[in-house]
Design an enzyme around this catalytic site. Structure first.
Site, PDB file in Angstrom:
ATOM      1  N   PRO A  10      -6.610  25.987 -24.539  1.00  0.00           N
ATOM      2  CA  PRO A  10      -6.785  24.760 -23.757  1.00  0.00           C
ATOM      3  C   PRO A  10      -6.368  24.862 -22.296  1.00  0.00           C
ATOM      4  O   PRO A  10      -5.372  25.513 -21.962  1.00  0.00           O
ATOM      5  CB  PRO A  10      -5.908  23.733 -24.496  1.00  0.00           C
ATOM      6  CG  PRO A  10      -4.992  24.535 -25.353  1.00  0.00           C
ATOM      7  CD  PRO A  10      -5.713  25.792 -25.693  1.00  0.00           C
ATOM      8  N   TYR A  23      -1.005  30.032 -11.655  1.00  0.00           N
ATOM      9  CA  TYR A  23      -2.081  30.764 -12.338  1.00  0.00           C
ATOM     10  C   TYR A  23      -3.050  31.477 -11.394  1.00  0.00           C
ATOM     11  O   TYR A  23      -3.962  32.165 -11.862  1.00  0.00           O
ATOM     12  CB  TYR A  23      -2.855  29.801 -13.252  1.00  0.00           C
ATOM     13  CG  TYR A  23      -1.983  29.191 -14.333  1.00  0.00           C
ATOM     14  CD1 TYR A  23      -1.402  29.986 -15.322  1.00  0.00           C
ATOM     15  CD2 TYR A  23      -1.709  27.819 -14.363  1.00  0.00           C
ATOM     16  CE1 TYR A  23      -0.590  29.432 -16.305  1.00  0.00           C
ATOM     17  CE2 TYR A  23      -0.910  27.258 -15.349  1.00  0.00           C
ATOM     18  CZ  TYR A  23      -0.351  28.072 -16.312  1.00  0.00           C
ATOM     19  OH  TYR A  23       0.450  27.532 -17.286  1.00  0.00           O
ATOM     20  N   ASN A  72      -5.498  34.510 -25.197  1.00  0.00           N
ATOM     21  CA  ASN A  72      -4.566  33.682 -24.440  1.00  0.00           C
ATOM     22  C   ASN A  72      -4.551  32.313 -25.126  1.00  0.00           C
ATOM     23  O   ASN A  72      -5.442  31.491 -24.908  1.00  0.00           O
ATOM     24  CB  ASN A  72      -4.983  33.546 -22.972  1.00  0.00           C
ATOM     25  CG  ASN A  72      -3.923  32.801 -22.165  1.00  0.00           C
ATOM     26  OD1 ASN A  72      -3.044  32.136 -22.731  1.00  0.00           O
ATOM     27  ND2 ASN A  72      -3.976  32.910 -20.843  1.00  0.00           N
ATOM     28  N   ALA A  75      -1.277  26.622 -24.318  1.00  0.00           N
ATOM     29  CA  ALA A  75      -0.162  25.823 -24.859  1.00  0.00           C
ATOM     30  C   ALA A  75      -0.042  25.935 -26.381  1.00  0.00           C
ATOM     31  O   ALA A  75       1.046  25.734 -26.925  1.00  0.00           O
ATOM     32  CB  ALA A  75      -0.315  24.357 -24.441  1.00  0.00           C
ATOM     33  N   GLU A  98      -1.766  39.333 -27.500  1.00  0.00           N
ATOM     34  CA  GLU A  98      -1.496  38.014 -26.899  1.00  0.00           C
ATOM     35  C   GLU A  98      -1.302  38.225 -25.404  1.00  0.00           C
ATOM     36  O   GLU A  98      -0.508  39.075 -24.998  1.00  0.00           O
ATOM     37  CB  GLU A  98      -0.222  37.438 -27.537  1.00  0.00           C
ATOM     38  CG  GLU A  98       0.239  36.124 -26.931  1.00  0.00           C
ATOM     39  CD  GLU A  98       1.606  35.682 -27.496  1.00  0.00           C
ATOM     40  OE1 GLU A  98       2.053  36.231 -28.539  1.00  0.00           O
ATOM     41  OE2 GLU A  98       2.235  34.822 -26.854  1.00  0.00           O
TER      42      GLU A  98
HETATM   43  C1  DQA Z   1      -0.315  30.448 -20.368  1.00  0.00           C
HETATM   44  C2  DQA Z   1       1.154  30.009 -20.497  1.00  0.00           C
HETATM   45  C3  DQA Z   1       1.283  28.788 -21.402  1.00  0.00           C
HETATM   46  O1  DQA Z   1       2.640  28.383 -21.492  1.00  0.00           O
HETATM   47  C4  DQA Z   1       0.490  27.628 -20.813  1.00  0.00           C
HETATM   48  O2  DQA Z   1       0.536  26.525 -21.697  1.00  0.00           O
HETATM   49  C5  DQA Z   1      -0.905  27.992 -20.464  1.00  0.00           C
HETATM   50  C6  DQA Z   1      -1.188  29.298 -19.880  1.00  0.00           C
HETATM   51  C7  DQA Z   1      -0.493  31.600 -19.368  1.00  0.00           C
HETATM   52  O3  DQA Z   1      -1.547  32.229 -19.401  1.00  0.00           O
HETATM   53  O4  DQA Z   1       0.392  31.870 -18.546  1.00  0.00           O
HETATM   54  O5  DQA Z   1      -1.823  27.173 -20.587  1.00  0.00           O
HETATM   55  O6  DQA Z   1      -0.766  30.873 -21.635  1.00  0.00           O
END
Ligand code: DQA
Length: 142
Positions: A10, A23, A72, A75, A98
């Site tokens: 998500p 990000y 990925n 959340a 992961e």
């Molecule tokens: C994430 C880290 C998670 O905590 C967050 O909810 C995301 C992105 C990341 O790629 O850094 O949506 O997975």
């Protein structure tokens, strides 16, 4: 042709616009293009969904294909036992890496726990979009 699933949870459809200070400015299509460029010999099945249901369906498809997965979970990482169970199914059959763009361990406390890591083959986090490229590099090395 080797098949690898690259699955995104998500809000990752908002990459590029979403919290760029965390990000970065690349969007998901940019990431997909980079992955395809890095491994043209691989059939990449690339997907993003905001739905836990759909993500689990794709993991089940990867199971049926005995295909490796770059995931990925966004959340869902931190609380989805249903997603964990789907990932656990792959154990001993195919590899699951992961990935995270950010390093969740340097962020809010609720991000410090992953319910996925315990059933993942490995975890790559904190290298920006390179986290995906490193995962693909690992899955395609001989
Ligand atoms: C994430 C880290 C998670 O905590 C967050 O909810 C995301 C992105 C990341 O790629 O850094 O949506 O997975």
């Amino acid at each position: 042709m080797t098949k690898i699933y690259v699955l995104n949870g998500p809000n990752l459809n908002m990459l590029g616009a979403r919290e760029p200070e965390i990000y970065g400015t690349m969007n998901l299509s940019d990431i997909e293009a980079k992955l395809r460029q890095q491994a043209p010999e691989v059939e990449l099945v690339f997907g993003q969904t905001n739905s836990e249901d759909e993500l689990i369906g794709w993991l089940q498809a990867a199971f049926n294909d005995s295909a490796d997965v770059i995931l990925n979970p966004a959340a869902f990482t931190h609380y989805s036992y249903a997603l964990r169970d789907a990932c656990a199914m792959l154990k001993g059959r195919s590899r699951l890496i992961e990935v995270h763009i950010s390093n969740p361990h340097t962020r809010e406390a609720f991000r410090h726990n992953s319910v996925i890591s315990g059933v993942a083959t490995g975890v790559i986090a904190g290298f920006g979009v390179d986290s995906y490229l490193l995962a693909l590099q690992q899955l395609t090395r001989n």
